[in-house]
Design an enzyme around this catalytic site. Sequence first.
Site, PDB file in Angstrom:
ATOM      1  N   CYS A   1      -9.574  -2.543  18.010  1.00  0.00           N
ATOM      2  CA  CYS A   1      -8.383  -1.806  18.443  1.00  0.00           C
ATOM      3  C   CYS A   1      -7.141  -2.107  17.598  1.00  0.00           C
ATOM      4  O   CYS A   1      -6.454  -1.180  17.143  1.00  0.00           O
ATOM      5  CB  CYS A   1      -8.108  -2.056  19.919  1.00  0.00           C
ATOM      6  SG  CYS A   1      -8.441  -3.741  20.443  1.00  0.00           S
TER       7      CYS A   1
ATOM      8  N   HIS B   1      -1.180  -2.326  22.384  1.00  0.00           N
ATOM      9  CA  HIS B   1      -1.092  -3.442  21.441  1.00  0.00           C
ATOM     10  C   HIS B   1       0.106  -3.219  20.515  1.00  0.00           C
ATOM     11  O   HIS B   1       0.229  -2.160  19.872  1.00  0.00           O
ATOM     12  CB  HIS B   1      -2.356  -3.525  20.583  1.00  0.00           C
ATOM     13  CG  HIS B   1      -3.584  -3.986  21.321  1.00  0.00           C
ATOM     14  ND1 HIS B   1      -3.565  -4.427  22.624  1.00  0.00           N
ATOM     15  CD2 HIS B   1      -4.872  -4.103  20.893  1.00  0.00           C
ATOM     16  CE1 HIS B   1      -4.802  -4.774  22.978  1.00  0.00           C
ATOM     17  NE2 HIS B   1      -5.602  -4.588  21.961  1.00  0.00           N
TER      18      HIS B   1
ATOM     19  N   GLU C   1     -10.675 -12.130  16.461  1.00  0.00           N
ATOM     20  CA  GLU C   1      -9.804 -10.957  16.253  1.00  0.00           C
ATOM     21  C   GLU C   1      -9.153 -10.959  14.861  1.00  0.00           C
ATOM     22  O   GLU C   1      -9.069  -9.919  14.207  1.00  0.00           O
ATOM     23  CB  GLU C   1      -8.735 -10.957  17.345  1.00  0.00           C
ATOM     24  CG  GLU C   1      -8.098  -9.629  17.613  1.00  0.00           C
ATOM     25  CD  GLU C   1      -8.977  -8.696  18.453  1.00  0.00           C
ATOM     26  OE1 GLU C   1     -10.117  -9.071  18.783  1.00  0.00           O
ATOM     27  OE2 GLU C   1      -8.504  -7.592  18.753  1.00  0.00           O
TER      28      GLU C   1
ATOM     29  N   ARG D   1     -20.271  -3.067  12.917  1.00  0.00           N
ATOM     30  CA  ARG D   1     -19.184  -2.466  12.131  1.00  0.00           C
ATOM     31  C   ARG D   1     -19.269  -2.778  10.633  1.00  0.00           C
ATOM     32  O   ARG D   1     -18.935  -1.939   9.803  1.00  0.00           O
ATOM     33  CB  ARG D   1     -17.822  -2.959  12.656  1.00  0.00           C
ATOM     34  CG  ARG D   1     -17.412  -2.342  13.969  1.00  0.00           C
ATOM     35  CD  ARG D   1     -16.050  -2.888  14.362  1.00  0.00           C
ATOM     36  NE  ARG D   1     -15.701  -2.511  15.716  1.00  0.00           N
ATOM     37  CZ  ARG D   1     -15.005  -3.270  16.547  1.00  0.00           C
ATOM     38  NH1 ARG D   1     -14.561  -4.468  16.143  1.00  0.00           N
ATOM     39  NH2 ARG D   1     -14.731  -2.851  17.755  1.00  0.00           N
TER      40      ARG D   1
ATOM     41  N   VAL E   1     -13.249   0.271  28.641  1.00  0.00           N
ATOM     42  CA  VAL E   1     -13.415   1.353  27.666  1.00  0.00           C
ATOM     43  C   VAL E   1     -14.273   2.464  28.259  1.00  0.00           C
ATOM     44  O   VAL E   1     -13.983   3.653  28.099  1.00  0.00           O
ATOM     45  CB  VAL E   1     -14.034   0.800  26.365  1.00  0.00           C
ATOM     46  CG1 VAL E   1     -14.354   1.929  25.396  1.00  0.00           C
ATOM     47  CG2 VAL E   1     -13.094  -0.207  25.711  1.00  0.00           C
TER      48      VAL E   1
ATOM     49  N   ASN F   1      -4.489   0.801  23.261  1.00  0.00           N
ATOM     50  CA  ASN F   1      -5.714   0.111  22.835  1.00  0.00           C
ATOM     51  C   ASN F   1      -6.991   0.690  23.415  1.00  0.00           C
ATOM     52  O   ASN F   1      -8.037   0.623  22.778  1.00  0.00           O
ATOM     53  CB  ASN F   1      -5.642  -1.378  23.157  1.00  0.00           C
ATOM     54  CG  ASN F   1      -5.305  -1.672  24.590  1.00  0.00           C
ATOM     55  OD1 ASN F   1      -4.205  -1.347  25.037  1.00  0.00           O
ATOM     56  ND2 ASN F   1      -6.215  -2.279  25.324  1.00  0.00           N
TER      57      ASN F   1
ATOM     58  N   THR G   1     -18.806   1.393  33.329  1.00  0.00           N
ATOM     59  CA  THR G   1     -17.989   0.777  34.374  1.00  0.00           C
ATOM     60  C   THR G   1     -16.850  -0.082  33.812  1.00  0.00           C
ATOM     61  O   THR G   1     -15.989  -0.531  34.561  1.00  0.00           O
ATOM     62  CB  THR G   1     -18.874  -0.107  35.274  1.00  0.00           C
ATOM     63  OG1 THR G   1     -19.691  -0.916  34.421  1.00  0.00           O
ATOM     64  CG2 THR G   1     -19.766   0.724  36.179  1.00  0.00           C
TER      65      THR G   1
END
Length: 368
Positions: free
Chosen positions: A144, A237, A197, A109, A15, A322, A12
Amino acid sequence: MENINVAVLGATGAVGQKFVALLQHPPYFRVRELVASSRSAGRSYRDAVTWVQNTPIPESVAAMDVKSIEEPLDSPILFSGLDSSIAGAVEERYAQAGHVVISNSKNHRMDADVPLVIPEINADHLALIERQPYAGALVTNPNCSTIFLAMALAPLHQAFGIDAVQVSTLQAISGAGYPGLSATDINGNVIPHISGEEEKLETETLKILGVIDGDKIAPAEMRISAQCTRVPVIDGHTETLSVKLQSHATIGDVRNALEAFRGFPQEAGLPSAPRQPLWVFDDPSRPQPARDLWVDGGMATLIGRLRPCPVFDLRMVLLGHNTIRGAAGAAILNAEALVAKDYVTSDGLLRRSEAVQGREPAEAGAGL
Ligand code: NAP
């Protein structure tokens, strides 16, 4: 090849919706399950989602019931757009249960045995899944902004070596998820901080550009300094960067290296691969989020204002979509690479090498 059944976790969200929109086009994958929070579970997708894509909700999923993250899933491949507050544990549980999980979230990651993949650059890192303790596997795609930075740096790193990079981002509102920031906070404004970020740009890039060294990734050696801002743009971006090279190159040499860059997705003809990963614009007023985002279906990284830098060696402006190349499209390309490299069978199941044979799916959540 038959389409492989897949589930979208976080279906939902910003992404998740992009996954649903992109996956309605064959080949390879077919959405069979949708998963979100307890706020959405048990409702039809049409009722649960606030659909903000430019195309209608695909009929094939509109009436599908949304499942909760507690439920076992039947699909062998799971595309995850889960919120990072829960993604780490949930994705691991599904990987233990035998699923191949392709994640957009930050949680795994930087794990030593988890590949962080942009297949144009480091498709060979997918081999790390052989070292994972799961009956299934866990593969991640980068943050991103990191994707566009790494895409532009990769050919320069290969051809000339990179000593240092200074990058500033102007990130779109959709990067903060849906509904994201309030109009009061972002309209006519620039927010000079996005939590975590800058660290992602500075560390993930080194892992992606690194090389497999025995059972781990040896990160690339270069200095990266990042500053990240949120700006009132819906999608796309933008990044401005200056790069100090290790060996001399003219701006013409750099441009040739960028435009010639190709990788595994182009060689293998993967369905989601951009024909040309890096586009260089001559017009100094391009690329712009409002005009140029859809080059190669939103999968290309767009470069403008390539010129000398009086402090470092060269500077440029980057732009990328992005939620497509920066998220859902990147994850789909990774899944296509897993299939093309034969890590995943045409049924969507992990092909077991001797290293992973004998790992039994954990009972919790196993639905395969
Ligand atoms: P989002 O719009 O906030 O969507 C989050 C999704 O996670 C929704 O489907 C939500 O379901 C679900 N969720 C939230 N809490 C949950 C819970 N407790 N249990 C189960 N499901 C839950 O976020 P997004 O922007 O799509 O980002 C998703 C992930 O991708 C994040 O990890 C983000 O960092 C990463 N990412 C985002 C972008 C981007 O450009 N947006 C780019 C790269 C990576 P409900 O609707 O039911 O609450």
